[in-house]
Write a protein that holds these residues in place. Structure first.
Motif, mmCIF file in Angstrom:
data_model
loop_
_atom_site.group_PDB
_atom_site.id
_atom_site.type_symbol
_atom_site.label_atom_id
_atom_site.label_comp_id
_atom_site.label_asym_id
_atom_site.label_seq_id
_atom_site.Cartn_x
_atom_site.Cartn_y
_atom_site.Cartn_z
ATOM 1 N N MET A 1 0.882 -1.273 0.090
ATOM 2 C CA MET A 1 0.087 0.051 -0.029
ATOM 3 C C MET A 1 0.964 1.241 0.059
ATOM 4 N N LYS A 2 0.701 2.115 -1.110
ATOM 5 C CA LYS A 2 1.601 3.413 -1.230
ATOM 6 C C LYS A 2 0.721 4.390 -1.298
ATOM 7 N N ILE A 3 0.714 5.447 -0.383
ATOM 8 C CA ILE A 3 -0.002 6.386 -0.475
ATOM 9 C C ILE A 3 0.817 7.775 -0.711
ATOM 10 N N ALA A 4 0.637 8.422 -1.794
ATOM 11 C CA ALA A 4 1.336 9.834 -2.000
ATOM 12 C C ALA A 4 0.630 10.823 -1.592
ATOM 13 N N ILE A 5 1.187 11.694 -0.914
ATOM 14 C CA ILE A 5 0.878 12.941 -0.416
ATOM 15 C C ILE A 5 1.417 14.348 -1.039
ATOM 16 N N ILE A 6 0.488 14.988 -1.857
ATOM 17 C CA ILE A 6 1.487 15.813 -2.430
ATOM 18 C C ILE A 6 1.730 17.186 -1.778
ATOM 19 N N VAL A 7 2.942 17.926 -1.791
ATOM 20 C CA VAL A 7 3.098 18.833 -0.933
ATOM 21 C C VAL A 7 3.464 20.366 -1.607
ATOM 22 N N PHE A 8 2.785 21.058 -1.614
ATOM 23 C CA PHE A 8 2.743 22.517 -2.337
ATOM 24 C C PHE A 8 3.516 23.355 -1.663
ATOM 25 N N PRO A 9 3.945 24.442 -2.093
ATOM 26 C CA PRO A 9 4.397 25.721 -1.052
ATOM 27 C C PRO A 9 3.135 26.232 -0.246
ATOM 28 N N GLY A 10 2.931 26.018 1.073
ATOM 29 C CA GLY A 10 1.737 26.781 1.582
ATOM 30 C C GLY A 10 0.856 25.526 1.993
ATOM 31 N N VAL B 1 -12.732 7.582 6.023
ATOM 32 C CA VAL B 1 -12.122 7.898 4.926
ATOM 33 C C VAL B 1 -10.893 7.330 4.464
ATOM 34 N N PHE B 2 -9.973 6.895 5.558
ATOM 35 C CA PHE B 2 -8.677 6.400 5.079
ATOM 36 C C PHE B 2 -8.815 4.960 5.123
ATOM 37 N N GLU B 3 -9.638 4.389 5.894
ATOM 38 C CA GLU B 3 -9.805 2.941 6.103
ATOM 39 C C GLU B 3 -10.252 2.219 4.979
ATOM 40 N N GLY B 4 -11.001 2.787 3.990
ATOM 41 C CA GLY B 4 -11.483 2.160 2.713
ATOM 42 C C GLY B 4 -10.292 2.017 1.758
ATOM 43 N N LEU B 5 -9.066 2.476 2.021
ATOM 44 C CA LEU B 5 -7.806 2.448 0.905
ATOM 45 C C LEU B 5 -7.372 1.088 1.406
ATOM 46 N N VAL B 6 -7.692 0.308 2.396
ATOM 47 C CA VAL B 6 -7.146 -0.960 2.539
ATOM 48 C C VAL B 6 -7.765 -1.966 1.563
ATOM 49 N N ALA B 7 -7.113 -2.715 0.838
ATOM 50 C CA ALA B 7 -7.705 -3.489 -0.321
ATOM 51 C C ALA B 7 -8.715 -4.473 0.215
#
Lengths: 81, 217
Positions: free
Chosen positions: B1-10, B211-217
């Motif tokens: 399970m790989k979760i990407a979190i995008i980081v913007f300035p701000g 919201v996050f629990e559903g990401l488990v296959a």
């Protein structure tokens, strides 16, 4: 070439900032104010061969970035110099 | 399970989302800087809250031009799961992955509060572990959360069951009490409330965990 792009909220889209400004004007004693709508003006200096090509460019800029077509309309004004 | 979190300035909720991912899913998230060009094949992407690019022009309007966003668009169009929270929701509407726009709150005030929400359906990975009967208490913290869409657009959202979360007491003037929507396909979800802030009893609640629990296959 100098241009102005005026971005305004579409008719029918509530503008709470405009409403608040209108109320403030009434509070200041400007009794004749019926309504206020707030918008943005972009003053853009650009290189273009003629007015038409400038307007075409500005049209694209407005659609892609300056205005959000879901909530805003825009108007383009170009003046030579 | 790989979760990407995008980081913007701000961005300022990226670490909170990361903690929620660790806490709920037990995996280390991957923080992806907005200038990167490689999303590194994740299972899901989270666009966190904050004030990307200082909210210049319109909230979320500049972030769509970050290099990584091309990858996110591709990922979403191929059916990848994308969650946008708060500023992330604003970015998703600005880049066209979700319809409508988020405008200034009707009250003109920044609202920082815990609100009551009802989940409307369970048709996406982000909602399948939720409970449509329950009233969820999740925080909001925004100046521009007033969801707007024209009548035709609203009808489409309603007909396609795309409205995912509704406020019980409308805090910001949103059309049809909308707090969150998904795309027609159901793989992209945008929501103004912050589920990552209520994933642990220590922080005052767990109503956001689903919201996050559903990401488990």
């Amino acid at each position: 070439m100098k241009a102005q792009v005026i971005v305004k909220l579409k008719q029918g889209v509530l503008d709470p900032q405009g409403v608040a400004i209108g109320k403030s004007l009434s509070t200041l004693g400007f009794q004749g104010v019926n309504s206020v709508r707030q918008g943005k003006i972009f003053e853009i200096d650009l290189n273009a061969s003629d007015e038409k090509s400038a307007k075409d460019e500005l049209q694209k800029m407005s659609e892609k970035l300056l205005a959000n077509p879901v909530i805003e309309d825009f108007e383009i004004k170009v003046s030579a110099s | 399970m790989k979760i990407a979190i995008i980081v913007f300035p701000g961005s300022n909720c990226d670490r909170d989302c990361g903690r929620a991912v660790q806490n709920v899913l037990g995996v280390e998230p991957q923080y992806i800087w907005h200038k990167d060009h490689d999303l590194q094949s994740p299972d899901a992407v989270i666009i966190p809250g904050g004030f990307s690019y200082g909210d210049y022009l319109r909230c979320g309007s500049i972030a769509q031009f970050s290099p990584i966003m091309n990858q996110v668009l591709d990922f979403a169009k191929k059916g990848g799961s994308v969650l946008g929270i708060c500023n992330g929701f604003q970015i998703l509407t600005e880049c066209g992955l979700l319809p409508g726009a988020l405008m200034r709150n009707k009250s003109l005030h920044f609202i920082c509060d815990t609100v009551e929400l009802k989940l409307q359906n369970q048709k996406s990975v982000f909602t399948k572990k939720g409970d449509v009967q329950k009233t969820h208490r999740i925080p909001i913290a925004h100046m521009d959360g007033n969801y707007f869409i024209d009548e035709n657009g609203l009808k489409k959202l309603q007909d396609n069951d795309q409205i995912v979360l509704r406020y019980q007491h409308n805090p910001n003037g949103s059309v049809d009490n909308i707090a969150g929507i998904q795309n027609k396909e159901g793989n992209v979800l945008g929501m103004m409330p912050h589920p990552e802030r209520v994933c642990d009893d220590l922080l005052g609640g767990t109503d956001g965990r689903f919201v996050f629990e559903g990401l488990v296959a």
